[in-house]
Design a protein around this motif. Structure first.
Motif, PDB file in Angstrom:
ATOM      1  N   LEU A   1       0.764  -0.712   0.317  1.00  0.00           N
ATOM      2  CA  LEU A   1       0.006   0.366  -0.050  1.00  0.00           C
ATOM      3  C   LEU A   1       0.761   1.635   0.154  1.00  0.00           C
ATOM      4  CD1 LEU A   1      -2.373   1.202   0.220  1.00  0.00           C
ATOM      5  CD2 LEU A   1      -3.326   1.149   2.503  1.00  0.00           C
ATOM      6  N   ARG A   2       2.085   0.738   0.717  1.00  0.00           N
ATOM      7  CA  ARG A   2       3.004   2.661   0.740  1.00  0.00           C
ATOM      8  C   ARG A   2       3.313   2.765  -0.511  1.00  0.00           C
ATOM      9  NH1 ARG A   2       3.440  -0.001   6.018  1.00  0.00           N
ATOM     10  NH2 ARG A   2       5.106  -0.824   5.694  1.00  0.00           N
TER      11      ARG A   2
ATOM     12  N   ASN B   1       1.068   4.076  -2.688  1.00  0.00           N
ATOM     13  CA  ASN B   1       0.784   5.372  -2.647  1.00  0.00           C
ATOM     14  C   ASN B   1       2.085   6.342  -3.115  1.00  0.00           C
ATOM     15  OD1 ASN B   1      -1.757   5.118  -1.432  1.00  0.00           O
ATOM     16  ND2 ASN B   1      -1.470   5.016   0.125  1.00  0.00           N
TER      17      ASN B   1
ATOM     18  N   ASN C   1       2.021   6.786  -7.217  1.00  0.00           N
ATOM     19  CA  ASN C   1       0.737   7.566  -6.657  1.00  0.00           C
ATOM     20  C   ASN C   1       1.251   8.685  -7.302  1.00  0.00           C
ATOM     21  OD1 ASN C   1      -1.888   7.125  -8.908  1.00  0.00           O
ATOM     22  ND2 ASN C   1      -2.685   6.596  -6.338  1.00  0.00           N
TER      23      ASN C   1
END
Length: 125
Positions: free
Chosen positions: A118-119, A122, A125
């Motif tokens: 997830l990190r 992110n 992104n």
């Protein structure tokens, strides 16, 4: 060959005596081997002459041929003999699935890996 006299087998099927000790293998044998013969010979069930005029095999099959809805009754009896083992198998598989789900939910390592993914996502992104 069925381990039960056909007269007794016919009575078990006619009354749907589910508690009878007849095995699932014997029922499958009748369903697979004898039923097609009985379905192809409707005149056997309608025979009213002296039994001495028939061959031994035909005399043995007459009680079964006269059972109403024989195929359905055989299928019901077979289902009643196999449902318990099928149920037990499903319960065991469900228990395995529940255990796997619990392991996934409780896994600290998996939570860290998903957090890292997830990190990274992110960050990209």
């Amino acid at each position: 060959k069925v381990a039960l006299p056909t007269v007794e087998l016919a009575e078990v099927l006619r009354t749907l005596k589910l508690s009878h000790s007849l095995s699932a293998e014997a029922l499958e044998h009748v369903l697979d081997n004898l039923l097609p013969t009985l379905i192809d010979s409707p005149e056997l069930a309608e025979y009213n002459g002296p039994l001495e005029n028939l061959r031994a095999l035909e005399r043995d099959l007459i009680p079964l041929a006269r059972v109403p809805r024989l195929k359905a009754r055989l299928q019901i009896m077979l289902f009643s003999k196999t449902v318990r083992s099928g149920h037990d198998e499903l319960v065991a598989r469900i228990a395995q699935l529940q255990s796997a789900c619990d392991q996934v939910r409780q896994s600290g390592n998996l939570k860290r890996i998903i957090g890292t993914v997830l990190r990274v996502g992110n960050f990209l992104n």
